[in-house]
Design a protein around this motif. Structure first.
Motif, short mmCIF file in Angstrom:
data_model
loop_
_atom_site.label_atom_id
_atom_site.label_comp_id
_atom_site.label_asym_id
_atom_site.label_seq_id
_atom_site.Cartn_x
_atom_site.Cartn_y
_atom_site.Cartn_z
N ILE A 183 -16.88 13.74 -21.48
CA ILE A 183 -18.27 13.53 -21.89
C ILE A 183 -18.91 14.87 -22.23
CG2 ILE A 183 -20.58 12.90 -21.05
CD1 ILE A 183 -19.23 10.54 -19.59
N ILE A 184 -18.67 15.87 -21.41
CA ILE A 184 -19.21 17.20 -21.67
C ILE A 184 -18.64 17.76 -22.97
CG2 ILE A 184 -19.24 19.60 -20.85
CD1 ILE A 184 -19.29 18.39 -17.96
N VAL A 185 -17.33 17.66 -23.14
CA VAL A 185 -16.66 18.23 -24.32
C VAL A 185 -17.12 17.56 -25.61
CG1 VAL A 185 -14.42 18.38 -25.49
CG2 VAL A 185 -14.62 19.06 -23.10
N PHE A 186 -17.14 16.23 -25.63
CA PHE A 186 -17.35 15.52 -26.88
C PHE A 186 -18.81 15.23 -27.21
CE2 PHE A 186 -12.89 14.28 -25.88
CZ PHE A 186 -12.32 15.05 -26.88
N THR A 187 -19.70 15.28 -26.21
CA THR A 187 -21.11 15.04 -26.51
C THR A 187 -21.98 16.27 -26.31
OG1 THR A 187 -21.74 14.36 -24.26
CG2 THR A 187 -20.85 12.64 -25.74
N GLY A 188 -21.49 17.22 -25.53
CA GLY A 188 -22.30 18.38 -25.21
C GLY A 188 -23.32 18.11 -24.12
N GLN A 189 -23.37 16.88 -23.66
CA GLN A 189 -24.31 16.49 -22.60
C GLN A 189 -23.68 16.76 -21.23
OE1 GLN A 189 -27.43 15.33 -23.46
NE2 GLN A 189 -26.71 15.87 -25.50
N HIS A 190 -24.52 17.00 -20.26
CA HIS A 190 -24.07 17.26 -18.88
C HIS A 190 -24.77 16.28 -17.93
CE1 HIS A 190 -22.16 21.22 -19.77
NE2 HIS A 190 -22.95 21.10 -20.82
N PRO A 191 -24.51 14.97 -18.08
CA PRO A 191 -25.27 14.01 -17.28
C PRO A 191 -24.91 13.99 -15.81
CG PRO A 191 -23.59 12.88 -18.53
CD PRO A 191 -23.56 14.31 -18.95
N PHE A 192 -23.67 14.23 -15.50
CA PHE A 192 -23.21 14.15 -14.12
C PHE A 192 -22.32 15.34 -13.79
CE2 PHE A 192 -23.53 9.79 -15.82
CZ PHE A 192 -24.57 9.33 -15.04
N ASP A 193 -22.86 16.54 -13.90
CA ASP A 193 -22.07 17.75 -13.68
C ASP A 193 -21.38 17.77 -12.33
OD1 ASP A 193 -22.49 18.81 -16.14
OD2 ASP A 193 -24.04 20.21 -15.52
N LEU A 194 -22.00 17.20 -11.32
CA LEU A 194 -21.43 17.25 -9.98
C LEU A 194 -20.17 16.41 -9.85
CD1 LEU A 194 -21.91 18.50 -7.24
CD2 LEU A 194 -23.31 16.54 -6.64
N VAL A 195 -19.99 15.42 -10.73
CA VAL A 195 -18.82 14.54 -10.64
C VAL A 195 -17.54 15.31 -10.96
CG1 VAL A 195 -17.73 12.47 -11.59
CG2 VAL A 195 -20.17 12.48 -11.12
N VAL A 196 -17.61 16.30 -11.83
CA VAL A 196 -16.41 17.04 -12.22
C VAL A 196 -15.77 17.72 -11.01
CG1 VAL A 196 -15.46 18.84 -13.71
CG2 VAL A 196 -17.20 17.28 -14.60
N PRO A 197 -16.48 18.56 -10.25
CA PRO A 197 -15.82 19.17 -9.09
C PRO A 197 -15.48 18.17 -7.99
CG PRO A 197 -18.12 19.88 -9.23
CD PRO A 197 -17.82 19.09 -10.46
N ILE A 198 -16.27 17.12 -7.85
CA ILE A 198 -15.94 16.11 -6.84
C ILE A 198 -14.65 15.40 -7.23
CG2 ILE A 198 -16.67 13.89 -5.87
CD1 ILE A 198 -19.54 14.99 -5.91
N GLY A 199 -14.50 15.07 -8.50
CA GLY A 199 -13.25 14.46 -8.98
C GLY A 199 -12.06 15.38 -8.73
#
Length: 110
Positions: free
Chosen positions: A81-97
């Motif tokens: 989502i970050i790569v293809f849209t440039g949006q950061h809606p749920f940044d915390l999910v990345v390190p939690i994942g």
């Protein structure tokens, strides 16, 4: 654990496809940082997919497989989502994942 086989195959397919796309079509469409994120994310996703394929055939690895599958899905979905849209809606999910993925590997070791 047929589900682990299916999820592993899907992660391998998606990771391989996005990695391939970064070599040609996405190379010109993404900025350097997004392209690097896509390459790293897709390579890691493909490796985790292979791990799930192996775990699906091993005895007593269900918890490890579930953690690796859940972590990989959350991590790559938010990263893409970050790569293809440039949006950061749920940044915390990345390190939690990523943490959930590592807990899956730890469960496998133990």
């Amino acid at each position: 654990m047929r589900w682990a086989w299916i999820v592993g195959g899907l992660h391998g397919l998606i990771g391989s496809a996005i990695l391939f796309l970064t070599l040609h079509p996405l190379r010109d469409a993404l900025d350097a940082h997004a392209l690097e994120l896509a390459r790293v994310g897709s390579a890691l996703e493909a490796v985790q997919g292979l791990a799930l394929l192996v775990l699906s055939r091993a005895a007593q690895t269900q918890w490890a497989a579930m953690l690796i599958a859940a972590g990989t899905t959350a991590w790559t979905a938010m990263l893409y989502i970050i790569v293809f849209t440039g949006q950061h809606p749920f940044d915390l999910v990345v390190p939690i994942g990523g943490l959930i993925m590592m807990l899956g590997w730890l469960a496998l070791i133990l």
